[in-house]
Design an enzyme around this catalytic site. Structure first.
Site, PDB file in Angstrom:
ATOM      1  N   THR A   9       0.852  -1.292  -0.192  1.00 20.53           N
ATOM      2  CA  THR A   9       0.028  -0.065   0.213  1.00 20.53           C
ATOM      3  C   THR A   9       0.639   1.333  -0.149  1.00 20.53           C
ATOM      4  O   THR A   9       1.908   1.133   0.445  1.00 20.53           O
ATOM      5  CB  THR A   9      -0.944   0.097   1.200  1.00 20.53           C
ATOM      6  OG1 THR A   9      -1.425   1.188   1.083  1.00 20.53           O
ATOM      7  CG2 THR A   9      -0.252   0.028   2.512  1.00 20.53           C
ATOM      8  N   ASN A  11      -0.899   3.931   1.088  1.00 22.02           N
ATOM      9  CA  ASN A  11      -1.720   4.683   1.936  1.00 22.02           C
ATOM     10  C   ASN A  11      -1.227   4.693   3.308  1.00 22.02           C
ATOM     11  O   ASN A  11      -1.477   3.627   3.854  1.00 22.02           O
ATOM     12  CB  ASN A  11      -3.079   4.380   1.657  1.00 22.02           C
ATOM     13  CG  ASN A  11      -4.081   4.795   2.394  1.00 22.02           C
ATOM     14  OD1 ASN A  11      -3.994   5.564   3.434  1.00 22.02           O
ATOM     15  ND2 ASN A  11      -5.394   5.004   1.707  1.00 22.02           N
ATOM     16  N   LYS A  14      -3.907   3.270   5.883  1.00 21.42           N
ATOM     17  CA  LYS A  14      -4.189   1.870   5.837  1.00 21.42           C
ATOM     18  C   LYS A  14      -3.094   1.200   6.286  1.00 21.42           C
ATOM     19  O   LYS A  14      -3.210   0.160   7.165  1.00 21.42           O
ATOM     20  CB  LYS A  14      -4.273   1.574   4.368  1.00 21.42           C
ATOM     21  CG  LYS A  14      -5.444   1.882   3.611  1.00 21.42           C
ATOM     22  CD  LYS A  14      -5.386   0.942   2.359  1.00 21.42           C
ATOM     23  CE  LYS A  14      -6.540   1.396   1.515  1.00 21.42           C
ATOM     24  NZ  LYS A  14      -6.785   0.446   0.199  1.00 21.42           N
ATOM     25  N   ASP A  73      -8.304  -3.864  -0.621  1.00 24.22           N
ATOM     26  CA  ASP A  73      -9.081  -3.432  -1.689  1.00 24.22           C
ATOM     27  C   ASP A  73     -10.359  -2.851  -1.143  1.00 24.22           C
ATOM     28  O   ASP A  73     -11.122  -3.728  -0.384  1.00 24.22           O
ATOM     29  CB  ASP A  73      -9.172  -4.177  -2.939  1.00 24.22           C
ATOM     30  CG  ASP A  73      -8.742  -3.273  -4.181  1.00 24.22           C
ATOM     31  OD1 ASP A  73      -7.236  -3.176  -4.096  1.00 24.22           O
ATOM     32  OD2 ASP A  73      -9.668  -2.740  -5.081  1.00 24.22           O
ATOM     33  N   GLY A 158     -11.185  10.057   0.671  1.00 28.76           N
ATOM     34  CA  GLY A 158     -12.123   9.538  -0.091  1.00 28.76           C
ATOM     35  C   GLY A 158     -13.625   9.927   0.043  1.00 28.76           C
ATOM     36  O   GLY A 158     -13.905  11.000   0.301  1.00 28.76           O
TER      37      GLY A 158
HETATM   38  P1  IMP Z   1      -8.739   1.389  -2.387  1.00 23.35           P
HETATM   39  O1  IMP Z   1      -8.566   0.573  -3.759  1.00 23.35           O
HETATM   40  O2  IMP Z   1      -8.991   0.405  -1.429  1.00 23.35           O
HETATM   41  O3  IMP Z   1      -7.536   2.349  -2.172  1.00 23.35           O
HETATM   42  O4  IMP Z   1     -10.033   2.216  -2.486  1.00 23.35           O
HETATM   43  C1  IMP Z   1     -10.767   2.662  -3.582  1.00 23.35           C
HETATM   44  C2  IMP Z   1     -11.424   4.046  -3.512  1.00 23.35           C
HETATM   45  O5  IMP Z   1     -12.629   3.896  -2.443  1.00 23.35           O
HETATM   46  C3  IMP Z   1     -10.641   4.906  -2.714  1.00 23.35           C
HETATM   47  O6  IMP Z   1      -9.817   5.845  -3.550  1.00 23.35           O
HETATM   48  C4  IMP Z   1     -11.559   6.052  -1.816  1.00 23.35           C
HETATM   49  O7  IMP Z   1     -12.050   6.809  -2.852  1.00 23.35           O
HETATM   50  C5  IMP Z   1     -12.609   4.919  -1.870  1.00 23.35           C
HETATM   51  N1  IMP Z   1     -12.666   4.580  -0.388  1.00 23.35           N
HETATM   52  C6  IMP Z   1     -12.165   3.054   0.158  1.00 23.35           C
HETATM   53  N2  IMP Z   1     -12.223   3.072   1.622  1.00 23.35           N
HETATM   54  C7  IMP Z   1     -12.631   4.153   1.882  1.00 23.35           C
HETATM   55  C8  IMP Z   1     -12.975   4.670   3.270  1.00 23.35           C
HETATM   56  O8  IMP Z   1     -12.766   4.028   4.158  1.00 23.35           O
HETATM   57  N3  IMP Z   1     -13.311   5.892   3.445  1.00 23.35           N
HETATM   58  C9  IMP Z   1     -13.713   6.804   2.101  1.00 23.35           C
HETATM   59  N4  IMP Z   1     -13.572   6.244   0.816  1.00 23.35           N
HETATM   60  C10 IMP Z   1     -12.926   5.177   0.853  1.00 23.35           C
END
Ligand code: IMP
Length: 222
Positions: A9, A11, A14, A73, A158
């Site tokens: 990651t 992030n 995370k 994810d 997000g």
């Molecule tokens: P990722 O692929 O797990 O990074 O998540 C994809 C997208 O979903 C992120 O860019 C966020 O826009 C949204 N997302 C995932 N988890 C969260 C959360 O806990 N809060 C708000 N948005 C989230």
């Protein structure tokens, strides 16, 4: 015990959350931050397929032989939009953003606080996949809730400022809209209540806990 899990990651939020959970089992979590474009995000219809694909790709970049590696994810699934943005959450967030999601739901309004929550129901979902050196383990977590009618708060990331989690009962299960739960944001979004409160509801926390419950060989005393 010196077990290390490498978490793919970039992030920091995370990573911190995973470190917090795994330390209870004496497992150290380190970030595996590979150069951009090393891991390709597959076009797939569900989070599990995406997570499995990323994990399989990550295995070619293990920091050392036998290393444990994890991916996670997540996405926002809006019921009135047949689950959109779902696996496209990242793309949807960077293109239409929170205001775009609100516009897509702008026709779904009602003066009744229960009816509007049902009309605008949505869930955050997360899938964590771990290679334990021999097998792939999967953990899943869901956080039910509803999409607010406007952006509220600036905490989190997000879609947090437009997501209102459903209240939870004593055992952490969501209660029906209109019922006050033991754990409640009182109609506020994750963007208002911030990470500490979000943690109590978090789909990500649930996915990691599900994963950890499948690691019987890594009890703290071993
Ligand atoms: P990722 O692929 O797990 O990074 O998540 C994809 C997208 O979903 C992120 O860019 C966020 O826009 C949204 N997302 C995932 N988890 C969260 C959360 O806990 N809060 C708000 N948005 C989230």
């Amino acid at each position: 015990m010196s077990t290390t899990v490498w978490f793919l990651t970039s992030n920091p939020g995370k990573l911190e959350e995973a470190q917090h959970h795994f330390q209870e089992l004496g497992i150290e979590v380190k970030g595996l931050d590979l150069p951009e474009d090393t891991i390709l995000e597959p076009q797939a219809g569900d989070l599990e397929t995406v997570a499995r694909s990323k994990l399989a790709q990550a295995l070619a970049h293990l920091p050392h032989e036998g290393a444990m590696v994890m991916v996670e994810d997540a996405g926002l699934f809006v019921d009135a939009l047949d689950g959109f943005p779902g696996v496209y959450s990242s793309y949807a967030f960077s293109t239409i953003g929170n205001h775009g999601i609100l516009r897509l739901l702008s026709h779904l309004v009602d003066d009744d606080p229960v009816r509007i929550k049902n009309l605008r129901s949505a869930s955050f979902e997360a899938v964590a996949a771990l290679w334990d050196g021999e097998n792939v383990l999967l953990g899943k977590g869901v956080c039910k809730g509803a999409i607010a009618t406007k952006v509220q708060g600036e905490a989190g990331f997000g879609f947090d400022p437009i997501f209102i989690p459903a209240d939870l009962d004593d055992s952490g299960e969501p209660v029906s809209p209109g019922v006050l739960g033991a754990v409640s944001t009182h109609g506020q979004t994750f963007g208002v209540v911030g990470p500490y409160t979000k943690h109590q509801f978090s789909h990500r926390r649930r996915a990691l806990e599900d994963l950890l419950s499948q690691l019987p060989l890594l009890e703290p005393d071993e």
